[in-house]
Design a protein around this motif. Structure first.
Motif, mmCIF file in Angstrom:
data_model
loop_
_atom_site.group_PDB
_atom_site.id
_atom_site.type_symbol
_atom_site.label_atom_id
_atom_site.label_comp_id
_atom_site.label_asym_id
_atom_site.label_seq_id
_atom_site.Cartn_x
_atom_site.Cartn_y
_atom_site.Cartn_z
ATOM 1 N N UNK A 228 -13.356 -23.878 64.914
ATOM 2 C CA UNK A 228 -13.469 -23.506 63.506
ATOM 3 C C UNK A 228 -13.976 -22.082 63.343
ATOM 4 N N UNK A 229 -14.983 -21.702 64.120
ATOM 5 C CA UNK A 229 -15.558 -20.359 63.994
ATOM 6 C C UNK A 229 -14.965 -19.386 65.008
ATOM 7 N N UNK A 230 -14.041 -19.880 65.841
ATOM 8 C CA UNK A 230 -13.282 -19.058 66.785
ATOM 9 C C UNK A 230 -14.197 -18.337 67.768
ATOM 10 N N UNK A 231 -14.970 -19.112 68.528
ATOM 11 C CA UNK A 231 -15.797 -18.538 69.582
ATOM 12 C C UNK A 231 -15.487 -19.238 70.902
ATOM 13 N N UNK A 232 -15.762 -18.535 71.991
ATOM 14 C CA UNK A 232 -15.530 -19.052 73.336
ATOM 15 C C UNK A 232 -16.867 -19.403 73.979
ATOM 16 N N UNK A 233 -16.942 -20.527 74.705
ATOM 17 C CA UNK A 233 -18.205 -20.879 75.357
ATOM 18 C C UNK A 233 -18.637 -19.863 76.406
ATOM 19 N N UNK A 234 -17.723 -19.027 76.880
ATOM 20 C CA UNK A 234 -18.095 -17.983 77.820
ATOM 21 C C UNK A 234 -18.927 -16.888 77.140
ATOM 22 N N UNK A 235 -18.840 -16.829 75.810
ATOM 23 C CA UNK A 235 -19.563 -15.802 75.068
ATOM 24 C C UNK A 235 -20.601 -16.382 74.105
ATOM 25 N N UNK A 236 -20.313 -17.550 73.544
ATOM 26 C CA UNK A 236 -21.128 -18.049 72.433
ATOM 27 C C UNK A 236 -21.121 -19.572 72.439
ATOM 28 N N UNK A 237 -22.289 -20.161 72.272
ATOM 29 C CA UNK A 237 -22.427 -21.617 72.282
ATOM 30 C C UNK A 237 -22.997 -22.097 70.952
ATOM 31 N N UNK A 238 -22.508 -23.236 70.477
ATOM 32 C CA UNK A 238 -23.036 -23.819 69.243
ATOM 33 C C UNK A 238 -24.356 -24.522 69.559
ATOM 34 N N UNK A 239 -25.402 -24.160 68.821
ATOM 35 C CA UNK A 239 -26.736 -24.695 69.052
ATOM 36 C C UNK A 239 -27.148 -25.750 68.033
ATOM 37 N N UNK A 240 -26.819 -25.517 66.755
ATOM 38 C CA UNK A 240 -27.391 -26.368 65.710
ATOM 39 C C UNK A 240 -26.580 -26.201 64.430
ATOM 40 N N UNK A 241 -26.768 -27.136 63.506
ATOM 41 C CA UNK A 241 -26.151 -27.046 62.181
ATOM 42 C C UNK A 241 -27.117 -27.609 61.151
ATOM 43 N N UNK A 242 -27.091 -27.036 59.966
ATOM 44 C CA UNK A 242 -27.915 -27.516 58.858
ATOM 45 C C UNK A 242 -27.073 -27.533 57.592
ATOM 46 N N UNK A 243 -27.338 -28.514 56.725
ATOM 47 C CA UNK A 243 -26.681 -28.630 55.425
ATOM 48 C C UNK A 243 -27.743 -28.577 54.338
ATOM 49 N N UNK A 244 -27.436 -27.876 53.258
ATOM 50 C CA UNK A 244 -28.406 -27.779 52.164
ATOM 51 C C UNK A 244 -27.665 -27.658 50.841
ATOM 52 N N UNK A 245 -28.399 -27.926 49.755
ATOM 53 C CA UNK A 245 -27.798 -27.862 48.434
ATOM 54 C C UNK A 245 -28.770 -28.325 47.370
ATOM 55 N N UNK A 246 -28.246 -28.475 46.165
ATOM 56 C CA UNK A 246 -29.070 -28.961 45.063
ATOM 57 C C UNK A 246 -29.377 -30.443 45.298
ATOM 58 N N UNK A 247 -30.624 -30.839 45.137
ATOM 59 C CA UNK A 247 -30.979 -32.233 45.409
ATOM 60 C C UNK A 247 -30.578 -33.153 44.257
#
Length: 252
Positions: A228-247
């Motif tokens: 989705x974000x077009x990155x390669x694991x040789x250069x960049x690794x996904x660490x975490x995700x957060x979701x936020x908004x109006x409660x």
């Protein structure tokens, strides 16, 4: 090692420091240990975020006491750019703008000042923003608009959790591991995780202080997010995700 033990124990034991571990003195550090790398997409449109003006008046200890993971978002209520800017200020530079090569003081700690963490924003319900992948440009506190994504692509990344799509926005934290591994070797991965965790906590604290709902998400599909974000694991690794908004209900 016992085969029933998890693999992360192998990694942990192989990256421990011992009493005889030696490090180079600061005056001997090569420039690649000192120079700050800033990722950017110069060919894409850049949207400056408003200067964050914080509305919250709660003391820090009250914010810590009030923080909760909240997945219930108000249906149809969009985040404003001002609110998004306040949340993204968890990653912005606080000093060092005049030193493009080496200055990059931020609101979180980074091992050796290497700052390997990058952030991508997926606006799901944000005023004036389309559903496109955006990269956060830290030097200018702005969003670089990259490419659109479909509901199917989103579901591949975060399968089976409808509440994610009902949030205002998602932040994906990645690690450009080469920025830090040259200095710290295999131990660098530990520092990437620690840094991503500090940033995530800052985001959660900011959301609590500003009356927004926020929830961390660790069950993402790594390969799908990287596509989705077009990155390669040789250069960049996904660490975490957060979701936020109006409660859907008050957060404090």
């Amino acid at each position: 090692m016992n085969k029933t033990q998890p693999k992360f124990l192998d990694y942990h034991h192989s990256t421990v420091f011992h009493a005889d571990t030696t490090t180079l003195p600061g005056e001997s550090w090569p420039d690649e240990w000192l120079k700050i790398v800033f990722k950017g997409y110069p060919r894409f449109d850049r949207l400056p975020l408003p200067t964050p003006q914080f509305l919250g008046t709660l003391p820090v200890h009250n914010i810590m006491q009030s923080r909760r993971s909240q997945r219930d978002f108000a249906e149809g209520e969009a985040l404003t750019l001002e609110e998004l800017s306040r949340v993204m200020s968890a990653l912005r530079m606080t000093d060092g703008q005049d030193d493009a090569a080496h200055g990059s003081v931020r609101a979180y700690a980074s091992a050796g000042g290497r700052y390997p963490i990058e952030a991508y924003v997926l606006p799901l319900n944000v005023e004036s923003l389309n559903r496109c992948v955006h990269h956060y440009h830290v030097r200018s506190h702005s969003l670089e608009k990259l490419w659109s994504f479909s509901a199917e692509q989103f579901d591949e990344c975060f399968p089976g959790d409808r509440w994610c799509l009902e949030s205002g926005a998602a932040i994906i934290l990645t690690a450009c591991h080469k920025r830090i591994s040259g200095k710290y070797g295999e131990r660098a991965y530990r520092y990437c995780l620690l840094e991503a965790g500090q940033i995530a906590q800052n985001i959660q604290m900011l959301c609590t202080g500003e009356g927004l709902a926020c929830c961390s998400y660790g069950a993402f599909v790594d390969d799908a997010v990287m596509r989705l974000i077009d990155v390669s694991p040789q250069e960049e690794l996904v660490m975490h995700a957060l979701f936020f908004g109006k409660p859907s209900r008050p957060t404090t």
